[in-house]
Design an enzyme around this catalytic site. Structure first.
Site, PDB file in Angstrom:
ATOM      1  CB  VAL A  89      -0.892   0.023   1.270  1.00  0.00           C
ATOM      2  CG1 VAL A  89      -1.737   1.285   1.338  1.00  0.00           C
ATOM      3  CG2 VAL A  89      -1.770  -1.211   1.341  1.00  0.00           C
ATOM      4  CB  CYS A  90       2.134   3.811  -1.689  1.00  0.00           C
ATOM      5  SG  CYS A  90       1.516   3.915  -3.376  1.00  0.00           S
ATOM      6  NE  ARG A  91      -0.055  11.108  -2.766  1.00  0.00           N
ATOM      7  CZ  ARG A  91      -0.894  11.710  -3.624  1.00  0.00           C
ATOM      8  NH1 ARG A  91      -2.087  12.062  -3.227  1.00  0.00           N
ATOM      9  NH2 ARG A  91      -0.522  11.948  -4.862  1.00  0.00           N
ATOM     10  CG  MET A 142      -3.130   4.806   2.369  1.00  0.00           C
ATOM     11  SD  MET A 142      -4.153   3.564   3.204  1.00  0.00           S
ATOM     12  CE  MET A 142      -4.845   4.540   4.560  1.00  0.00           C
TER      13      MET A 142
END
Length: 98
Positions: free
Chosen positions: A62-64, A90
């Site tokens: 997961v990242c932005r 996210m």
């Protein structure tokens, strides 16, 4: 590279499925909120901390927005790790955060 939507990840968590999430955002980004139970390993440290991961497990990255986690997924896959990129990152996450 395998991928999963934020909604699919949220459904797994809500069903009580045991999943391993690696958040590759920077520490200050994670401080603003992360998926409950996610482990923070910033993208720049993946190479140096991948020994902490278990090749027999599956990890959701997961990242932005999905870009950095995609890079981390490709890198770890090249070393034989089983990873899934959470598309949209996210920015697409509507579930709980901690």
């Amino acid at each position: 590279m395998k991928a999963m939507t934020a909604k699919e990840v949220e459904t797994l968590l809500n069903e009580g499925t045991a999943i391993d999430i690696i958040d590759v955002r920077e520490v200050d980004e994670v401080a603003a909120g992360k998926i409950p139970g996610a482990v923070n390993i910033p993208l720049g440290l993946i190479e140096f901390r991948m020994h902490e991961l278990d090749k027999s497990k599956e990890y959701i990255m997961v990242c932005r927005s999905g870009g950095r986690s995609g890079s981390a997924s490709q890198f770890l896959e090249s070393y034989g790790y089983n990873v899934i990129n959470m598309t949209g990152g996210m920015l697409s996450w509507e579930g709980k955060t901690e």
